[in-house]
Design a protein around this motif. Structure first.
Motif, PDB file in Angstrom:
ATOM      1  N   GLY A   1       3.825   0.446  -3.240  1.00 19.15           N
ATOM      2  CA  GLY A   1       2.806  -0.061  -2.338  1.00 19.15           C
ATOM      3  C   GLY A   1       2.191   0.944  -1.393  1.00 19.15           C
ATOM      4  N   GLY A   2       2.663   2.183  -1.422  1.00 17.91           N
ATOM      5  CA  GLY A   2       2.089   3.184  -0.542  1.00 17.91           C
ATOM      6  C   GLY A   2       0.685   3.574  -0.970  1.00 17.91           C
ATOM      7  N   GLY A   3       0.045   4.372  -0.136  1.00 21.92           N
ATOM      8  CA  GLY A   3      -1.290   4.835  -0.456  1.00 21.92           C
ATOM      9  C   GLY A   3      -1.968   5.442   0.744  1.00 21.92           C
ATOM     10  N   LEU A   4      -3.264   5.686   0.594  1.00 22.32           N
ATOM     11  CA  LEU A   4      -4.081   6.255   1.666  1.00 22.32           C
ATOM     12  C   LEU A   4      -4.846   5.122   2.348  1.00 22.32           C
ATOM     13  CD1 LEU A   4      -5.413   8.662   3.161  1.00 22.32           C
ATOM     14  CD2 LEU A   4      -7.092   8.724   1.294  1.00 22.32           C
ATOM     15  N   VAL A   5      -4.791   5.095   3.669  1.00 20.09           N
ATOM     16  CA  VAL A   5      -5.479   4.047   4.420  1.00 20.09           C
ATOM     17  C   VAL A   5      -6.084   4.659   5.673  1.00 20.09           C
ATOM     18  CG1 VAL A   5      -3.368   3.386   5.652  1.00 20.09           C
ATOM     19  CG2 VAL A   5      -5.205   1.720   5.380  1.00 20.09           C
ATOM     20  N   GLN A   6      -7.178   4.092   6.118  1.00 19.14           N
ATOM     21  CA  GLN A   6      -7.816   4.583   7.337  1.00 19.14           C
ATOM     22  C   GLN A   6      -7.073   4.077   8.574  1.00 19.14           C
ATOM     23  OE1 GLN A   6     -11.953   3.446   7.205  1.00 19.14           O
ATOM     24  NE2 GLN A   6     -12.482   5.222   5.936  1.00 19.14           N
ATOM     25  N   PRO A   7      -7.180   4.800   9.678  1.00 15.99           N
ATOM     26  CA  PRO A   7      -6.574   4.305  10.930  1.00 15.99           C
ATOM     27  C   PRO A   7      -7.066   2.903  11.239  1.00 15.99           C
ATOM     28  CG  PRO A   7      -7.265   6.576  11.191  1.00 15.99           C
ATOM     29  CD  PRO A   7      -7.782   6.141   9.852  1.00 15.99           C
ATOM     30  N   GLY A   8      -6.137   2.048  11.673  1.00 17.83           N
ATOM     31  CA  GLY A   8      -6.466   0.662  11.944  1.00 17.83           C
ATOM     32  C   GLY A   8      -6.287  -0.253  10.745  1.00 17.83           C
ATOM     33  N   GLY A   9      -6.070   0.327   9.590  1.00 17.05           N
ATOM     34  CA  GLY A   9      -5.913  -0.460   8.381  1.00 17.05           C
ATOM     35  C   GLY A   9      -4.506  -1.005   8.199  1.00 17.05           C
ATOM     36  N   SER A  10      -4.305  -1.650   7.048  1.00 22.96           N
ATOM     37  CA  SER A  10      -3.023  -2.287   6.745  1.00 22.96           C
ATOM     38  C   SER A  10      -2.547  -1.916   5.345  1.00 22.96           C
ATOM     39  CB  SER A  10      -3.163  -3.814   6.819  1.00 22.96           C
ATOM     40  OG  SER A  10      -3.514  -4.236   8.125  1.00 22.96           O
ATOM     41  N   LEU A  11      -1.250  -1.957   5.180  1.00 23.15           N
ATOM     42  CA  LEU A  11      -0.607  -1.783   3.882  1.00 23.15           C
ATOM     43  C   LEU A  11       0.616  -2.674   3.834  1.00 23.15           C
ATOM     44  CD1 LEU A  11      -0.441   2.072   3.092  1.00 23.15           C
ATOM     45  CD2 LEU A  11      -1.705   0.333   1.791  1.00 23.15           C
TER      46      LEU A  11
END
Length: 115
Positions: free
Chosen positions: A7-17
């Motif tokens: 489930g990991g990955g690249l996300v922008q600040p403020g985002g969710s994973l």
């Protein structure tokens, strides 16, 4: 005993994973489960723990209010919902279980928070 993260990955600040951990080889319902993370050049740190019943959870102040750990008894899964992500949340996230005085870790899943 095996735990496998995803489930990991690249996300922008403020985002969710949402991270997932699949547990096999032990009686899942009987054990505390934990999530840790390790940033580059830093020690591994606990980010969430959940008791065998799922009733009690614990978080360090750095993630409290943003991360939520949960478990599914039938699916033998542990989840880490991460909201309002910050660049300092970047790292490899690991699932861990301690069975009969031995710790078992997954291979980790990379989380990168960047714009």
């Amino acid at each position: 005993v095996q735990v496998v993260e995803s489930g990991g990955g690249l996300v922008q600040p403020g985002g969710s994973l949402r991270l997932s951990c699949e547990a096999t080889g032990f009686t899942f319902a009987n054990y505390v489960m934990s999530w840790y993370r390790q940033a580059s050049g830093k020690e591994r740190e606990l980010v969430a723990g959940i008791t065998s019943t799922g009733i009690t959870t614990n978080y360090p102040d750095s993630v409290k209010g943003r991360f939520n750990i949960s478990r599914h008894r039938i699916k033998k899964m542990v989840y880490l919902q991460m909201n309002s992500l910050k660049p300092e949340d970047t790292g490899v996230y690991y699932c861990k279980v301690r069975v009969l005085d031995r710790e078992y870790w997954g291979q980790g899943t990379q989380v990168a928070v960047s714009s």
